[in-house]
Motif scaffolding. Sequence first.
Motif: not given
Length: 509
Positions: A184-185, A188-189, A192, A253
């Motif tokens: 998930q990290e 997400t990163k 972003n 996402l």
Amino acid sequence: MNVVIYARYSDSKQREESIEAQLKVCHAYAESKGYTVIREYIDRALSGRSDDRPQFQLMIKHSERKQFQKVLVYKLDRFSRDEYDPAIYKAQLRKNGVKVESATENIPDNSFGILIEALISGNNASYSVELREKVKRNLELNAEKCLSNGGTTPLGYKLVRLNPNEEKSKKKYVINEETAPTVQEVFTKYANGWSIKEICDSLNARGLKSAQRAAFNKSSLHTMLCNRKYLGIYIYDGIEIPGGMPQIIDEDLFNKVAEKMKLNKKNPGRARAKAEYILTTKLFCGYCKEKMVGHSSNQISKKGIIFNYYKCKNSGRNKPCKKKMVHKDYIEDIIIMECRKLLTPENISRIAKEVVKIAQSFDDRSALHRLESLIQKAQEEKENQMTSLRACKDDTIREMIFEDLGRIGAEIKELEKQIEIEKERHYVVTEQQVVDHLKSLADGDIKDITYRKSLIRLFVNKIFLYDDKFTITFNTGDEEVTITEVMLSEIEEELSGNSLCFLKNKVHQ
Ligand SMILES: [Zn+2]
């Protein structure tokens, strides 16, 4: 004539003849043909990738010494692993004057034999709709329960036994609470605006490990970001079943990441998809008769297209042949279209008739005959030993005879088992089956790589390529076809209707 024997025993997914039985039958066959067996090469219970077959590789290497002229196998499927293996290895052997011969199958040693072997060897590498359906059904069953089909478990998942008390129980995918947050990290990163390298550094600095239990790198992160399994889609071998896995990344996402990756794609440093040169071993230079091999140019067009070619092995800097390179997709597409042209209803029915005729000659069950005669021999030996035993008074000799009898008894038992296996085999192929198979090939998906490979493997024997024309011989006994420039452009038009993208005879350098 000097020959060697190659025997292999695989993971025993199905019942198959033991190494000993394979060797026995091969030796008996060699004897009947007057061959001298100079060596045996044996691979036992290996998982099946070609590099897992050390003795096989050794045999190929030894063929260079030109000390033997044939490789005997129990059945041709002992020799081949997947659809590409046999062509490549047989070509290597042929170069050293070595042929492959089956001790139990009468497949003619000509180009037509290649076609027949591929169609009826029972080798499931052959493109078969029925088989794919079957696989799909199995996968669906597995997917319903989130069951693993083998392979690396993606980061974020773990496997648990369906039945905890059973050691060999099937395993299912569940979320790994420890590693799923990392996945998930990463998503997400990236969404972003972090670069892959920055994410990599950040994960490695904390000592986190990839699915392969190694440090993260660009390629492992790239794979992760493209992996649609995280959407909860169960994917295996081109088949996708939504909802077949626990979901880790939500669709918003995932799509955001996909968009970003598309934008960043201009970066040529990313991993290239490896081109498959499906004409390898079949394509030759018309001028110098040397093999034409795959060649990937270092140039990448603005649109990110990598140019792949076939080039004559004898051409290039400081090499004598002047044959121009030819664009890979261009020539492959043309050959595919030629193969399809071959599959007319008349041709299909002719090929089917020939295949069935040869398949019927299998029915003489030569393997069975050989095994039965081996049993008979063993039984005669047993009788002889019994006679000696009755006449013998010496205890030491009697002891030796007993030992012999034990060995012969075991041998007979083993042979009986093999005969049973052999009897279960069915070589009955109906004309309709072959017709159906060929018909399915006549209208397969022209962009499907498996389909393309099957067509070429089955039908193409040899292609000689010139700069303005080529000649092609087929495995079907059809006459050689010469394609000239005029015809090339006709085919091009036909192909563009199929929206196949290739560059018009684009030649690099
Ligand atoms: Zn050449």
